[in-house]
Design a protein around this motif. Structure first.
Motif, PDB file in Angstrom:
ATOM      1  N   PRO A  65       0.825  -1.210   0.000  1.00  0.00           N
ATOM      2  CA  PRO A  65       0.000   0.000   0.000  1.00  0.00           C
ATOM      3  C   PRO A  65       0.858   1.259   0.000  1.00  0.00           C
ATOM      4  N   SER A  66       0.335   2.319  -0.594  1.00  0.00           N
ATOM      5  CA  SER A  66       1.081   3.578  -0.655  1.00  0.00           C
ATOM      6  C   SER A  66       1.042   4.323   0.670  1.00  0.00           C
ATOM      7  N   GLU A  67       0.034   4.031   1.498  1.00  0.00           N
ATOM      8  CA  GLU A  67      -0.077   4.628   2.831  1.00  0.00           C
ATOM      9  C   GLU A  67      -0.436   3.531   3.829  1.00  0.00           C
ATOM     10  N   GLY A  68       0.197   3.574   4.989  1.00  0.00           N
ATOM     11  CA  GLY A  68      -0.048   2.542   5.986  1.00  0.00           C
ATOM     12  C   GLY A  68       0.687   1.257   5.638  1.00  0.00           C
ATOM     13  N   THR A  69       0.388   0.201   6.358  1.00  0.00           N
ATOM     14  CA  THR A  69       1.086  -1.060   6.142  1.00  0.00           C
ATOM     15  C   THR A  69       0.095  -2.216   6.017  1.00  0.00           C
ATOM     16  N   VAL A  70       0.570  -3.282   5.398  1.00  0.00           N
ATOM     17  CA  VAL A  70      -0.169  -4.539   5.354  1.00  0.00           C
ATOM     18  C   VAL A  70       0.751  -5.618   5.906  1.00  0.00           C
ATOM     19  N   TYR A  71       0.204  -6.475   6.761  1.00  0.00           N
ATOM     20  CA  TYR A  71       0.991  -7.569   7.328  1.00  0.00           C
ATOM     21  C   TYR A  71       0.310  -8.891   7.018  1.00  0.00           C
ATOM     22  N   VAL A  72       1.067  -9.820   6.475  1.00  0.00           N
ATOM     23  CA  VAL A  72       0.588 -11.168   6.170  1.00  0.00           C
ATOM     24  C   VAL A  72       1.469 -12.144   6.935  1.00  0.00           C
ATOM     25  N   PRO A  73       0.919 -12.896   7.898  1.00  0.00           N
ATOM     26  CA  PRO A  73       1.760 -13.800   8.713  1.00  0.00           C
ATOM     27  C   PRO A  73       2.468 -14.874   7.900  1.00  0.00           C
ATOM     28  N   GLY A  74       1.740 -15.506   6.956  1.00  0.00           N
ATOM     29  CA  GLY A  74       2.336 -16.551   6.139  1.00  0.00           C
ATOM     30  C   GLY A  74       1.901 -16.403   4.700  1.00  0.00           C
ATOM     31  N   ASP A  75       2.855 -16.325   3.789  1.00  0.00           N
ATOM     32  CA  ASP A  75       2.569 -16.137   2.374  1.00  0.00           C
ATOM     33  C   ASP A  75       2.982 -17.393   1.614  1.00  0.00           C
ATOM     34  N   ALA A  76       2.055 -17.961   0.848  1.00  0.00           N
ATOM     35  CA  ALA A  76       2.297 -19.237   0.166  1.00  0.00           C
ATOM     36  C   ALA A  76       3.480 -19.165  -0.797  1.00  0.00           C
ATOM     37  N   ALA A  77       3.617 -18.053  -1.512  1.00  0.00           N
ATOM     38  CA  ALA A  77       4.713 -17.929  -2.476  1.00  0.00           C
ATOM     39  C   ALA A  77       6.070 -17.939  -1.778  1.00  0.00           C
ATOM     40  N   LEU A  78       6.161 -17.242  -0.654  1.00  0.00           N
ATOM     41  CA  LEU A  78       7.422 -17.213   0.094  1.00  0.00           C
ATOM     42  C   LEU A  78       7.700 -18.558   0.763  1.00  0.00           C
TER      43      LEU A  78
ATOM     44  N   SER B 113       9.836   5.665  -1.120  1.00  0.00           N
ATOM     45  CA  SER B 113       8.378   5.779  -1.199  1.00  0.00           C
ATOM     46  C   SER B 113       7.660   4.674  -0.432  1.00  0.00           C
ATOM     47  N   GLY B 114       8.412   3.731   0.143  1.00  0.00           N
ATOM     48  CA  GLY B 114       7.800   2.639   0.880  1.00  0.00           C
ATOM     49  C   GLY B 114       8.789   1.519   1.089  1.00  0.00           C
ATOM     50  N   PHE B 115       8.295   0.379   1.546  1.00  0.00           N
ATOM     51  CA  PHE B 115       9.197  -0.744   1.839  1.00  0.00           C
ATOM     52  C   PHE B 115       8.474  -2.072   1.697  1.00  0.00           C
ATOM     53  N   ARG B 116       9.306  -3.113   1.546  1.00  0.00           N
ATOM     54  CA  ARG B 116       8.865  -4.501   1.608  1.00  0.00           C
ATOM     55  C   ARG B 116       9.837  -5.240   2.526  1.00  0.00           C
ATOM     56  N   VAL B 117       9.303  -5.918   3.530  1.00  0.00           N
ATOM     57  CA  VAL B 117      10.143  -6.649   4.486  1.00  0.00           C
ATOM     58  C   VAL B 117       9.538  -8.027   4.724  1.00  0.00           C
ATOM     59  N   ALA B 118      10.300  -9.085   4.475  1.00  0.00           N
ATOM     60  CA  ALA B 118       9.864 -10.439   4.797  1.00  0.00           C
ATOM     61  C   ALA B 118      10.021 -10.662   6.298  1.00  0.00           C
ATOM     62  N   VAL B 119       9.064 -11.385   6.895  1.00  0.00           N
ATOM     63  CA  VAL B 119       9.045 -11.576   8.351  1.00  0.00           C
ATOM     64  C   VAL B 119       8.916 -13.061   8.668  1.00  0.00           C
ATOM     65  N   LEU B 120       9.911 -13.596   9.374  1.00  0.00           N
ATOM     66  CA  LEU B 120       9.923 -15.000   9.790  1.00  0.00           C
ATOM     67  C   LEU B 120       9.649 -15.089  11.283  1.00  0.00           C
ATOM     68  N   LEU B 121       8.651 -15.924  11.654  1.00  0.00           N
ATOM     69  CA  LEU B 121       8.263 -16.117  13.052  1.00  0.00           C
ATOM     70  C   LEU B 121       7.799 -17.562  13.249  1.00  0.00           C
ATOM     71  N   PRO B 122       7.708 -18.030  14.499  1.00  0.00           N
ATOM     72  CA  PRO B 122       7.118 -19.342  14.749  1.00  0.00           C
ATOM     73  C   PRO B 122       5.680 -19.410  14.223  1.00  0.00           C
ATOM     74  N   HIS B 123       5.315 -20.567  13.753  1.00  0.00           N
ATOM     75  CA  HIS B 123       3.994 -20.756  13.153  1.00  0.00           C
ATOM     76  C   HIS B 123       2.873 -20.362  14.117  1.00  0.00           C
ATOM     77  N   GLY B 124       1.912 -19.577  13.611  1.00  0.00           N
ATOM     78  CA  GLY B 124       0.758 -19.145  14.397  1.00  0.00           C
ATOM     79  C   GLY B 124       0.889 -17.772  15.004  1.00  0.00           C
ATOM     80  N   THR B 125       2.102 -17.235  15.049  1.00  0.00           N
ATOM     81  CA  THR B 125       2.315 -15.905  15.638  1.00  0.00           C
ATOM     82  C   THR B 125       1.534 -14.842  14.869  1.00  0.00           C
ATOM     83  N   ASN B 126       0.959 -13.897  15.595  1.00  0.00           N
ATOM     84  CA  ASN B 126       0.201 -12.773  15.021  1.00  0.00           C
ATOM     85  C   ASN B 126      -1.100 -13.213  14.359  1.00  0.00           C
ATOM     86  N   THR B 127      -1.576 -14.400  14.708  1.00  0.00           N
ATOM     87  CA  THR B 127      -2.882 -14.833  14.216  1.00  0.00           C
ATOM     88  C   THR B 127      -3.905 -14.636  15.346  1.00  0.00           C
TER      89      THR B 127
END
Length: 208
Positions: free
Chosen positions: A37-50, A148-162
């Motif tokens: 997004p151009s403003e604010g952030t989006v967080y996805v705990p687990g992404d299938a492609a990654l 203008s923004g960022f992309r950051v991959a995030v690794l955590l134990p399964h289930g975190t932030n759900t």
């Protein structure tokens, strides 16, 4: 605000740079597929492609020693502290773009309260993998100057932030539980505070 580097000795109390992995394909996939997004952030705990990548399996086996893990992302355009969170484990952030991290020691959190004057800022160059220790308060990255923004991959134990487990509050820390394996304190100016998060940050809502 003074912005240090994650390569400075001052960052050693918060985490360390992680090497020994090839993140080339991961960062390429993140740039192509991750919503930004151009403003604010989006967080996805687990992404299938990654999580389909070989490096994800390698991280699960080596970085977490075989624990079940999840690999998602935090993307967007952010300039405010807003909140601080912690987990019962380390977290790995892999930056596809230059970012600024705002962090503080968990030990400074007293009764769920923290003066934002305790927060420090550290710059992370694109391509760098940064481990946060369990005792590091952190939240969404901030956009680096001139970007203008960022992309950051995030690794955590399964289930975190759900989904937050249903608990009966028995102590001070229970009040901070905001999601699975996620304890959070919010600044009164943040959207999270308006949504009912525990308001524990006082002082300036730091802006980068």
């Amino acid at each position: 605000m003074n912005i240090q580097s994650v390569f400075d000795p001052a960052f050693s109390q918060y985490g360390k740079i992680v090497t020994g992995y090839d993140f080339t394909e991961l960062l390429s996939v993140l740039k192509k597929t991750g919503e930004q997004p151009s403003e604010g952030t989006v967080y996805v705990p687990g992404d299938a492609a990654l999580e389909s990548l070989a490096v994800f399996r390698e991280l699960s086996q080596r970085f977490y020693g075989g624990m079940p893990a999840q690999l998602g992302y935090c993307n967007g355009n952010n300039h405010l502290l807003n909140c601080l969170e912690y987990h019962r484990d380390s977290e790995l952030n892999i930056a596809a773009d230059d970012v600024i991290l705002l962090v503080a020691p968990l030990q400074k959190l007293k009764g769920g309260k923290l003066d934002t004057a305790e927060v420090e800022a550290f710059s992370v160059p694109a391509g760098t993998a940064v481990q946060f220790y369990e005792t590091t308060l952190h939240y969404a990255p901030c956009t680096a100057a001139g970007k203008s923004g960022f992309r950051v991959a995030v690794l955590l134990p399964h289930g975190t932030n759900t989904v937050k487990p249903e608990i009966e509050v028995q102590n001070e820390e229970d009040r901070l539980l905001w999601a699975c394996n996620k304890w959070l304190v919010a600044h009164p100016d943040s959207d999270e505070a308006k949504q009912g998060a525990f308001v524990g940050l006082y002082g300036e809502n730091i802006k980068i």
